[in-house]
Design a protein around this motif. Structure first.
Motif, PDB file in Angstrom:
ATOM      1  N   SER A 416       0.858  -1.176   0.000  1.00 39.92           N
ATOM      2  CA  SER A 416       0.000   0.000   0.000  1.00 39.92           C
ATOM      3  C   SER A 416       0.898   1.231   0.000  1.00 39.92           C
ATOM      4  O   SER A 416       2.087   1.146  -0.353  1.00 39.92           O
ATOM      5  CB  SER A 416      -0.936  -0.015   1.215  1.00 39.92           C
ATOM      6  OG  SER A 416      -1.821   1.087   1.177  1.00 39.92           O
ATOM      7  N   ARG A 423      -5.979   1.742  -0.262  1.00 34.86           N
ATOM      8  CA  ARG A 423      -5.730   0.996  -1.490  1.00 34.86           C
ATOM      9  C   ARG A 423      -4.601   0.000  -1.229  1.00 34.86           C
ATOM     10  O   ARG A 423      -3.465   0.383  -0.939  1.00 34.86           O
ATOM     11  CB  ARG A 423      -5.360   1.946  -2.628  1.00 34.86           C
ATOM     12  CG  ARG A 423      -6.466   2.926  -3.001  1.00 34.86           C
ATOM     13  CD  ARG A 423      -6.070   3.767  -4.186  1.00 34.86           C
ATOM     14  NE  ARG A 423      -5.770   2.928  -5.356  1.00 34.86           N
ATOM     15  CZ  ARG A 423      -5.356   3.419  -6.537  1.00 34.86           C
ATOM     16  NH1 ARG A 423      -5.209   4.737  -6.697  1.00 34.86           N
ATOM     17  NH2 ARG A 423      -5.104   2.609  -7.548  1.00 34.86           N
ATOM     18  N   ARG A 424      -4.931  -1.279  -1.341  1.00 33.90           N
ATOM     19  CA  ARG A 424      -3.965  -2.321  -0.983  1.00 33.90           C
ATOM     20  C   ARG A 424      -3.889  -3.363  -2.089  1.00 33.90           C
ATOM     21  O   ARG A 424      -4.871  -3.622  -2.781  1.00 33.90           O
ATOM     22  CB  ARG A 424      -4.350  -2.977   0.342  1.00 33.90           C
ATOM     23  CG  ARG A 424      -4.462  -1.975   1.483  1.00 33.90           C
ATOM     24  CD  ARG A 424      -5.213  -2.534   2.671  1.00 33.90           C
ATOM     25  NE  ARG A 424      -5.552  -1.487   3.612  1.00 33.90           N
ATOM     26  CZ  ARG A 424      -6.311  -1.669   4.691  1.00 33.90           C
ATOM     27  NH1 ARG A 424      -6.787  -2.875   4.950  1.00 33.90           N
ATOM     28  NH2 ARG A 424      -6.566  -0.658   5.488  1.00 33.90           N
TER      29      ARG A 424
END
Length: 707
Positions: A416, A423-424
């Motif tokens: 991330s 958001r990973r």
């Protein structure tokens, strides 16, 4: 059983069958007592064998992998011993029921077999303990057999078959005890105490004619048959002396049916009266109260007069008091023997997950904190990043903001950024990831608590095993294994990897799946063994070397700026150690900082190398401070449920330590654990401090003020 009529002057009937039933009942008690002692011997033997099944690294040879079978066997043996003690106490207790009121003058005798069984608690206690133990040992025997059948190829395990056989034997013995209790209940047997059974069975060598004479005396004394059936020859002789006669005929009718004059308490009476209930009962109580069944001293005339003056109720109480003394004489030796057997075989021989508690040398005990940290609430300003990642031990953040976070619960490694933490991207799967660091070759080096030292390719997610053993042929196989890989650091100059093996106790496997590293650390503290080590892995030669050992839970590790030494956190010593790599003191280890107010976990070098950040996972409570000096307290706490064992305090604490002299420069705190608590790492990147935890589901990020 005695066929009591319910009247004080009634005549007992069916004496012979009742006597035979009582004899069988006493034999059942003795058989159940012998079975219970055999069961206890089996359980103690299992304790000894399980201890022998632990190798030098406290790994269990009964099962393949974590030593859950040894812990289960040990717990089963302890529970079995407790159930055996319960059975013994039930056999030693004398039941209280209204059937005993038939021998008490002035009381209404309302004896019935149904009421007797309802009030006879010890027999039900014995049956319940036997049923529970039989069910428990059946489950253990099946489990042990399955384990033994599935790990035939595992090394060691000399006593697998013996442990299984003892488990099945214990089940059979408890099942037989339960069946004996059921048979006794169905036959209408009157339960009595074990001491009474012993007193009943010992005089079996007395001649039959003497018991017949006592029975004749009982008829004329208006006593129930059972009151004199247990009397010895000395009791009959005492009654003869009181009646003034010299033989059995003086106590009652002769063989021709005549009744000679009877002298009672040196007073001649012309007729042949029957002896009163109270007089015979008092003399019987005096004789039965004597512990020896051998020859008894003669009863003087004064003692006889005093006994005759006692009322029936008081004589009954004397008999009960004598019975209690006899039972205590039998209970205390058995209880002392059981305690001695337990203490010798089990007191300090605790297998995994509770290894033997060992004394902590004074040099390893934490010292009093040198200075109190000024309280503050600086960590309350920390931001919470990567929420939802369960227990991130060590976040890995690059200068450009890219972050790698791994969950020690799921084992998932995510990529991330600190700018967009929601958001990973999935990178790969690990087991129980701990410390992480970037290698100059572009790999992520991970210290996995279970798998060992790993290398992860961040682009493909491929995982490579680097080290799980020490490359030293002089070490025993169990000592060479890396049991608890904790933290790691890398040399930018040489590429060598330095990591710690925290303890010989590996992470505890949870019942529902997964591993619990915190539980293993608690057990290491309770054990008191300094089994942590500092290791070095060279990627070029692929050799793992032992740099230092004897560390009481070796945790965080950090390399100095000039790579001349390593700092290692000795968690339960509450101090930092310095291991020299170069210079005249190369290879030596010394104390760098001691007297910390808590337990140090992760250690990292601050930018510039002038200081180190130390994350303290918990502060030291008064109870925990007493653990190093009290071996017994640590042993007790190791066996209580995990919810009652010492746990990390709910606070957040990070300290900055000077690299020059080891002084604490400042501390960042969250006293209430609102934003950050149970911190395990603190890594500074730029002007931000990123902190991981084994108790939260986020990473704390604190913007540090400009210095």
């Amino acid at each position: 059983m005695w066929g009591w009529t319910g009247k004080r002057g009634g005549t007992p009937k069916a004496a012979a069958p009742a006597e035979q039933s009582r004899a069988v009942g006493h034999r059942l008690i003795l058989v159940m007592t012998c079975l219970t002692c055999v069961e206890m011997a089996f359980a103690i033997t299992i304790l000894v064998l399980v201890t022998e099944e632990l190798d030098e690294g406290r790994r269990c040879l009964l099962s393949d992998g974590p030593a859950d079978m040894c812990g289960f066997s040990y717990a089963a043996a302890i529970i079995g011993i407790l159930l055996c003690i319960t059975q013994l106490f039930a056999l030693l207790l004398k039941p209280t029921h209204r059937g005993d009121e038939r021998d008490v003058p002035g009381r209404r005798a309302s004896f019935s077999p149904t009421h007797l069984h309802r009030q006879c608690r010890p027999i039900w206690m014995t049956g319940l303990a036997a049923a529970l133990a039989a069910s428990f040992w059946l489950g253990y025997a099946i489990t042990a057999t399955v384990y033994a059948a599935t790990v035939d190829n595992a090394p060691g395990g000399r006593f697998r078959v013996a442990v299984c056989a003892l488990g099945w034997s214990s089940y059979i013995c408890h099942a037989l005890s339960f069946l004996l209790v059921v048979a006794a209940h169905r036959s209408g047997w009157k339960h009595e105490a074990l001491s009474e059974s012993v007193d009943y069975m010992i005089p079996t060598a007395i001649a039959f004619k003497e018991r017949q004479a006592a029975a004749e005396a009982a008829k004329h004394a208006a006593l129930p048959q059972g009151a004199l059936a247990r009397m010895s020859a000395a009791a009959v002789a005492a009654l003869q002396r009181m009646s003034g006669g010299t033989g059995p005929a003086a106590l009652g009718r002769t063989s021709m049916g005549a009744a000679p004059p009877v002298t009672v308490a040196r007073t001649s009476v012309g007729a042949a009266p029957a002896l009163g209930r109270s007089s015979v009962t008092s003399v019987a109580s005096e004789i039965l109260a004597r512990p020896s069944m051998g020859p008894q001293p003669a009863v003087s005339s004064t003692e006889g007069d005093q006994a005759l003056q006692l009322g029936g109720g008081e004589a009954w109480r004397l008999t009960e008091k004598a019975g209690r003394r006899a039972r205590m004489r039998l209970v205390l030796p058995l209880l002392a023997a059981a305690i001695a057997a337990l203490s010798r075989s089990a007191l300090w021989c605790m297998p995994f997950p509770a290894p033997p508690a060992v004394p902590v040398p004074p040099a390893k005990r934490p010292t009093t904190p040198t200075s109190e940290l000024a309280p503050n609430e600086a960590l309350l300003r920390a931001r919470q990043l990567f929420q939802g990642v369960a227990k991130p031990e060590t976040p890995l953040v690059l200068p450009n903001g890219t972050a790698y976070v791994a969950s020690s619960v799921t084992g998932q490694l995510l990529r991330s950024s600190v700018q967009q933490p929601d958001r990973r991207e999935h990178v790969g799967w690990l087991a129980v990831p701990g410390g992480m660091v970037f290698h100059p070759d572009g790999y992520i080096i991970v210290c996995d608590f279970v798998k060992g030292l790993l290398a992860v390719d961040p682009s493909s997610g491929a995982v490579a095993m680097l080290s799980t053993r020490i490359s030293d042929a002089r070490l025993a196989p169990a000592d060479a294994d890396v049991a608890f890989c904790d933290d790691v650091d890398v040399s930018p100059m040489t590429g060598r990897i330095y990591f710690t093996d925290a303890s010989r106790i590996p992470p505890i496997r949870r019942v529902g799946g997964g591993y619990d590293p915190l539980a293993a650390s608690v057990l290491t503290a309770l054990q008191g063994g300094a089994t942590g080590r500092l290791l070095m892995y060279d990627p070029r030669t692929r050799i793992t070397e032992l740099l230092a050992d004897g560390i009481w839970f070796a945790n965080g590790v950090a390399l100095s700026e000039d790579e001349s030494y390593l700092l290692v956190a000795e968690t339960f010593g509450q101090r930092l150690l310095r291991h020299w790599l170069t210079g005249p003191r190369a290879g030596s280890t010394e104390v760098f900082l001691e007297g910390l107010p808590g337990f140090p976990d992760g250690v990292s070098r601050a930018p510039g190398g002038a200081s180190f950040w130390v994350a303290l996972i918990s502060t030291a409570t008064p109870l925990v401070q007493r653990l190093p000096s009290s071996r017994l307290l640590r042993w007790v706490l190791a066996w209580v449920p995990a919810s009652l064992q010492p746990a990390p305090t709910h606070v957040g604490l990070v300290a900055e330590v000077s690299a020059a002299d080891g002084r604490v420069l400042r501390s960042l705190q969250d006293p209430g654990g609102v934003a950050c608590h149970t911190l395990t790492s603190a890594v500074q990147v730029g002007g931000t401090l990123y902190m991981g935890s084994l108790a939260t589901s986020h990473v704390c990020a604190l913007d540090l003020p400009a210095s």
